[in-house]
Design a protein around this motif. Structure first.
Motif, mmCIF file in Angstrom:
data_model
loop_
_atom_site.group_PDB
_atom_site.id
_atom_site.type_symbol
_atom_site.label_atom_id
_atom_site.label_comp_id
_atom_site.label_asym_id
_atom_site.label_seq_id
_atom_site.Cartn_x
_atom_site.Cartn_y
_atom_site.Cartn_z
ATOM 1 N N TRP A 1 19.652 -0.903 -1.074
ATOM 2 C CA TRP A 1 18.398 -0.910 -1.839
ATOM 3 C C TRP A 1 18.605 -1.386 -3.275
ATOM 4 O O TRP A 1 17.794 -2.122 -3.815
ATOM 5 C CB TRP A 1 17.760 0.474 -1.852
ATOM 6 C CG TRP A 1 17.171 0.887 -0.542
ATOM 7 C CD1 TRP A 1 17.615 1.873 0.274
ATOM 8 C CD2 TRP A 1 16.011 0.335 0.107
ATOM 9 N NE1 TRP A 1 16.819 1.950 1.397
ATOM 10 C CE2 TRP A 1 15.829 1.039 1.312
ATOM 11 C CE3 TRP A 1 15.127 -0.688 -0.218
ATOM 12 C CZ2 TRP A 1 14.787 0.752 2.191
ATOM 13 C CZ3 TRP A 1 14.085 -0.974 0.661
ATOM 14 C CH2 TRP A 1 13.931 -0.258 1.849
ATOM 15 N N SER B 1 16.793 -4.638 -4.803
ATOM 16 C CA SER B 1 15.821 -4.548 -5.901
ATOM 17 C C SER B 1 16.194 -5.480 -7.050
ATOM 18 O O SER B 1 15.328 -5.895 -7.816
ATOM 19 C CB SER B 1 15.705 -3.111 -6.409
ATOM 20 O OG SER B 1 16.851 -2.726 -7.132
ATOM 21 N N ASN C 1 8.718 -2.745 -7.057
ATOM 22 C CA ASN C 1 8.918 -1.309 -7.271
ATOM 23 C C ASN C 1 9.276 -0.539 -6.014
ATOM 24 O O ASN C 1 10.021 0.431 -6.083
ATOM 25 C CB ASN C 1 7.679 -0.689 -7.922
ATOM 26 C CG ASN C 1 7.595 -1.012 -9.400
ATOM 27 O OD1 ASN C 1 8.604 -1.292 -10.041
ATOM 28 N ND2 ASN C 1 6.393 -0.991 -9.932
ATOM 29 N N CYS C 2 8.764 -0.954 -4.860
ATOM 30 C CA CYS C 2 9.057 -0.181 -3.646
ATOM 31 C C CYS C 2 10.529 -0.263 -3.259
ATOM 32 O O CYS C 2 10.990 0.536 -2.451
ATOM 33 C CB CYS C 2 8.149 -0.601 -2.494
ATOM 34 S SG CYS C 2 8.375 -2.288 -1.938
ATOM 35 N N LYS D 1 12.106 2.467 -6.710
ATOM 36 C CA LYS D 1 11.799 3.885 -6.871
ATOM 37 C C LYS D 1 11.584 4.542 -5.514
ATOM 38 O O LYS D 1 10.629 4.241 -4.823
ATOM 39 C CB LYS D 1 10.551 4.060 -7.738
ATOM 40 C CG LYS D 1 10.780 3.549 -9.146
ATOM 41 C CD LYS D 1 9.579 3.729 -10.022
ATOM 42 C CE LYS D 1 9.935 3.260 -11.414
ATOM 43 N NZ LYS D 1 8.835 2.812 -12.193
ATOM 44 N N PRO E 1 13.038 4.253 -2.506
ATOM 45 C CA PRO E 1 12.785 3.258 -1.465
ATOM 46 C C PRO E 1 12.919 3.822 -0.054
ATOM 47 O O PRO E 1 13.756 4.680 0.214
ATOM 48 C CB PRO E 1 13.856 2.206 -1.717
ATOM 49 C CG PRO E 1 14.965 2.947 -2.382
ATOM 50 C CD PRO E 1 14.305 4.030 -3.195
ATOM 51 N N SER E 2 12.066 3.333 0.820
ATOM 52 C CA SER E 2 12.170 3.636 2.243
ATOM 53 C C SER E 2 11.639 2.437 3.018
ATOM 54 O O SER E 2 10.860 1.639 2.481
ATOM 55 C CB SER E 2 11.372 4.891 2.609
ATOM 56 O OG SER E 2 9.991 4.619 2.590
ATOM 57 N N SER F 1 7.636 2.819 3.414
ATOM 58 C CA SER F 1 6.815 2.487 2.244
ATOM 59 C C SER F 1 6.927 1.002 1.905
ATOM 60 O O SER F 1 5.942 0.373 1.502
ATOM 61 C CB SER F 1 7.200 3.345 1.036
ATOM 62 O OG SER F 1 8.509 3.047 0.600
ATOM 63 N N SER F 2 8.111 0.438 2.083
ATOM 64 C CA SER F 2 8.293 -0.981 1.782
ATOM 65 C C SER F 2 7.514 -1.856 2.756
ATOM 66 O O SER F 2 6.904 -2.850 2.350
ATOM 67 C CB SER F 2 9.781 -1.336 1.831
ATOM 68 O OG SER F 2 10.479 -0.641 0.828
ATOM 69 N N LYS G 1 4.756 -1.078 4.296
ATOM 70 C CA LYS G 1 3.335 -0.965 3.954
ATOM 71 C C LYS G 1 3.000 -1.921 2.811
ATOM 72 O O LYS G 1 2.003 -2.646 2.865
ATOM 73 C CB LYS G 1 3.012 0.486 3.566
ATOM 74 C CG LYS G 1 1.556 0.726 3.297
ATOM 75 C CD LYS G 1 1.290 2.197 3.036
ATOM 76 C CE LYS G 1 -0.183 2.423 2.753
ATOM 77 N NZ LYS G 1 -0.484 3.822 2.480
ATOM 78 N N PHE G 2 3.842 -1.941 1.792
ATOM 79 C CA PHE G 2 3.621 -2.829 0.651
ATOM 80 C C PHE G 2 3.748 -4.292 1.058
ATOM 81 O O PHE G 2 2.902 -5.127 0.712
ATOM 82 C CB PHE G 2 4.614 -2.502 -0.474
ATOM 83 C CG PHE G 2 4.510 -3.438 -1.638
ATOM 84 C CD1 PHE G 2 3.482 -3.304 -2.559
ATOM 85 C CD2 PHE G 2 5.435 -4.453 -1.808
ATOM 86 C CE1 PHE G 2 3.379 -4.182 -3.631
ATOM 87 C CE2 PHE G 2 5.345 -5.326 -2.883
ATOM 88 C CZ PHE G 2 4.306 -5.193 -3.795
#
Length: 69
Positions: free
Chosen positions: A25, A29, A35-36, A39, A41-42, A45-46, A48-49
């Protein structure tokens, strides 16, 4: 011709997981500043973004092609 496309048959999740396994990660980054990745990170969530943000998805896919193709 899809067979010449290095992303053919690879899901966005597969792209992301392989990049995280390869770079981690922190390095990811640094290469793609979103940002996903920075901060908490998973993959969930990544994804989804990335699914909602075409420019970010394009950068992730381009890094995958540059790294593994």
């Amino acid at each position: 011709m899809q067979q010449n496309n290095p992303l053919h048959g690879v899901t966005l999740e597969g792209v992301l997981v392989k990049l995280v396994e390869h770079y981690g990660w922190n390095e990811l980054s640094k290469r793609i500043s979103i940002n996903c990745f920075k901060k908490d990170p998973s993959v969930k969530s990544s994804l989804k973004f990335l699914r909602a943000t075409p420019w970010a998805r394009e950068q992730v896919e381009a890094l995958y092609v540059a790294t593994f193709a």
